[in-house]
Scaffold this motif. Structure first.
Motif, PDB file in Angstrom:
ATOM      1  N   UNK A 260       0.727  -0.925   0.082  1.00 40.09           N
ATOM      2  CA  UNK A 260      -0.076  -0.174  -0.266  1.00 40.09           C
ATOM      3  C   UNK A 260       0.861   1.179  -0.335  1.00 40.09           C
ATOM      4  N   UNK A 261       0.479   2.680  -0.939  1.00 41.96           N
ATOM      5  CA  UNK A 261       1.011   3.376  -0.417  1.00 41.96           C
ATOM      6  C   UNK A 261      -0.001   4.498   0.391  1.00 41.96           C
ATOM      7  N   UNK A 262       0.960   5.061   1.045  1.00 41.41           N
ATOM      8  CA  UNK A 262       0.483   6.012   2.314  1.00 41.41           C
ATOM      9  C   UNK A 262       1.146   7.727   1.364  1.00 41.41           C
ATOM     10  N   UNK A 263      -0.537   7.688   1.136  1.00 38.73           N
ATOM     11  CA  UNK A 263      -0.238   9.174   0.220  1.00 38.73           C
ATOM     12  C   UNK A 263      -0.488  10.221   0.901  1.00 38.73           C
ATOM     13  N   UNK A 264      -1.021  10.247   2.572  1.00 36.49           N
ATOM     14  CA  UNK A 264      -0.936  11.482   3.279  1.00 36.49           C
ATOM     15  C   UNK A 264       0.258  11.680   3.821  1.00 36.49           C
ATOM     16  N   UNK A 265       0.319  10.945   4.682  1.00 34.88           N
ATOM     17  CA  UNK A 265       1.801  11.193   5.585  1.00 34.88           C
ATOM     18  C   UNK A 265       2.679  11.320   4.375  1.00 34.88           C
ATOM     19  N   UNK A 266       3.047  10.240   3.665  1.00 36.81           N
ATOM     20  CA  UNK A 266       4.537  10.608   2.996  1.00 36.81           C
ATOM     21  C   UNK A 266       4.477  12.077   2.241  1.00 36.81           C
ATOM     22  N   UNK A 267       3.171  13.230   2.497  1.00 34.47           N
ATOM     23  CA  UNK A 267       3.327  14.287   2.672  1.00 34.47           C
ATOM     24  C   UNK A 267       3.781  14.768   3.733  1.00 34.47           C
ATOM     25  N   UNK A 268       3.621  14.469   5.607  1.00 32.33           N
ATOM     26  CA  UNK A 268       4.381  15.278   6.018  1.00 32.33           C
ATOM     27  C   UNK A 268       5.702  16.200   5.937  1.00 32.33           C
ATOM     28  N   UNK A 269       5.574  17.381   6.609  1.00 32.83           N
ATOM     29  CA  UNK A 269       6.615  17.973   7.230  1.00 32.83           C
ATOM     30  C   UNK A 269       6.493  18.189   8.497  1.00 32.83           C
ATOM     31  N   UNK A 270       7.894  17.084   8.867  1.00 34.24           N
ATOM     32  CA  UNK A 270       7.890  16.650  10.566  1.00 34.24           C
ATOM     33  C   UNK A 270       8.811  17.695  10.984  1.00 34.24           C
TER      34      UNK A 270
ATOM     35  N   UNK B  19      -5.185   6.589   2.383  1.00 34.54           N
ATOM     36  CA  UNK B  19      -5.862   8.308   2.299  1.00 34.54           C
ATOM     37  C   UNK B  19      -6.142   8.342   3.869  1.00 34.54           C
ATOM     38  N   UNK B  20      -5.703   9.366   4.954  1.00 36.13           N
ATOM     39  CA  UNK B  20      -6.717  10.086   5.557  1.00 36.13           C
ATOM     40  C   UNK B  20      -7.276  11.151   5.506  1.00 36.13           C
ATOM     41  N   UNK B  21      -8.594  11.640   5.379  1.00 34.70           N
ATOM     42  CA  UNK B  21      -9.416  12.580   4.838  1.00 34.70           C
ATOM     43  C   UNK B  21     -10.234  12.745   5.711  1.00 34.70           C
ATOM     44  N   UNK B  22     -10.840  13.961   6.133  1.00 33.09           N
ATOM     45  CA  UNK B  22     -11.707  14.837   6.791  1.00 33.09           C
ATOM     46  C   UNK B  22     -12.652  15.642   5.772  1.00 33.09           C
ATOM     47  N   UNK B  23     -13.943  15.756   6.795  1.00 29.44           N
ATOM     48  CA  UNK B  23     -14.789  17.033   6.030  1.00 29.44           C
ATOM     49  C   UNK B  23     -14.343  18.666   6.233  1.00 29.44           C
ATOM     50  N   UNK B  24     -13.238  18.848   7.499  1.00 29.90           N
ATOM     51  CA  UNK B  24     -12.448  19.966   7.429  1.00 29.90           C
ATOM     52  C   UNK B  24     -11.581  19.875   8.418  1.00 29.90           C
ATOM     53  N   UNK B  25     -10.225  19.487   7.522  1.00 28.57           N
ATOM     54  CA  UNK B  25      -8.835  19.553   7.440  1.00 28.57           C
ATOM     55  C   UNK B  25      -8.821  20.251   8.548  1.00 28.57           C
ATOM     56  N   UNK B  26      -9.203  21.676   8.371  1.00 31.19           N
ATOM     57  CA  UNK B  26      -7.738  22.885   9.139  1.00 31.19           C
ATOM     58  C   UNK B  26      -8.308  22.419  10.498  1.00 31.19           C
ATOM     59  N   UNK B  27      -9.357  22.343  10.718  1.00 29.59           N
ATOM     60  CA  UNK B  27     -10.170  21.637  13.087  1.00 29.59           C
ATOM     61  C   UNK B  27     -10.236  20.418  12.963  1.00 29.59           C
ATOM     62  N   UNK B  28      -9.333  19.444  11.789  1.00 30.17           N
ATOM     63  CA  UNK B  28      -8.943  18.230  12.799  1.00 30.17           C
ATOM     64  C   UNK B  28      -8.429  18.321  13.607  1.00 30.17           C
TER      65      UNK B  28
END
Length: 270
Positions: free
Chosen positions: A192-202, A233-242
């Motif tokens: 599997x490819x994690x398409x969201x965590x691979x774009x983190x900037x830790x 893919x992590x997904x949310x209806x309001x990412x800014x307030x997740x």
């Protein structure tokens, strides 16, 4: 979950499978709404689906960061989603003692990337008989993950998934090496490819991990073109307030369009 891995790799639709949901279980109502929306989309597109949600977030930059709503409360929400929607569910575990607890509620136990070398944790997950999804450490080569697979299988469990989530690139960035996907597939497990965590900037000075969600579709397209068996893919209806990882989640309203494009790529390479 009998023969579930075979179903994921050999579906009638020929599609990749999807692990998706919020980073963390924030509450019952929002988790149920997210699950309902994703299942409506994946049923329409004939994509095998596993609902993802962490019952607790143990890896936080700051001690004040959100960690969860309570283990049992969150796990019961995951159990309800699996029961009412008829889909498998996946959640992270962090210590050996959590394996049996989480296994009572979910179908897939996920080993976080930073913990993928923890032998006792892998064995405890394997011994539950559940599917074990091991995330590749940002600090490891793809080839090194064969040892994680061996640990799970030697504990008597052949139901293993490997998930790539990028490689450490400097102190505050990650990069994806797509050569690793076929290399890990050579171990005889779905990859599997994690398409969201691979774009983190830790490791940001603010103590809050950053991200580049505008590139989620790019990472996903490349992964499908390379032949990934599934996407995370992590997904949310309001990412800014997740309450967790909002900086690198896909807005839920963009999921159907993204998946539709990915199906076209999948069909082109079959």
């Amino acid at each position: 979950m009998l023969n579930y891995l075979d179903k994921l790799k050999n579906t009638d639709s020929g599609n990749f499978f999807l692990m998706a949901g919020p980073c963390a279980i924030e509450g019952e109502d929002i988790a149920m709404r997210i699950a309902d929306k994703i299942i409506t989309i994946t049923d329409k597109l004939q994509i095998p689906y596993i609902f993802k949600g962490s019952y607790r977030k143990a890896n936080r930059s700051k001690g004040s960061s959100f960690t969860g709503i309570g283990d049992e409360k969150a796990l019961r929400i995951l159990e309800r989603i699996g029961r009412e929607f008829g889909v498998p569910t996946v959640t992270d575990i962090h210590e050996s003692g959590e394996a049996a607890m989480a296994a009572a509620y979910v179908d897939v136990l996920q080993i976080p990337a930073f913990l993928c070398r923890q032998t006792d944790l892998l064995i405890a997950a394997a011994e539950t008989g559940k599917v074990v999804n091991v995330k590749k450490g940002q600090f490891l080569s793809a080839g090194s993950m064969k040892f994680a697979v061996e640990k799970v299988k030697e504990a008597g469990n052949n139901k293993v998934i490997l998930t790539d989530r990028g490689n450490t690139f400097g102190y505050q960035d990650l990069i994806v090496d797509y050569r690793g996907l076929p290399e890990m597939q050579s171990f005889g497990v779905p990859v599997v490819m994690d398409c969201t965590h691979s774009l983190q900037q830790p490791n940001q000075s603010s103590g809050v991990t950053g991200g580049k969600p505008e590139l989620i579709s790019t990472i996903a397209k490349a992964a499908i073109a390379v032949g990934a068996d599934g996407l995370f893919i992590e997904t949310h209806p309001d990412p800014a307030n997740a309450k967790s990882d909002g900086a690198n989640m896909l807005h839920l309203d963009l999921l159907e369009e993204t998946l539709t494009k990915l199906i076209r790529i999948r069909q082109a390479i079959l």
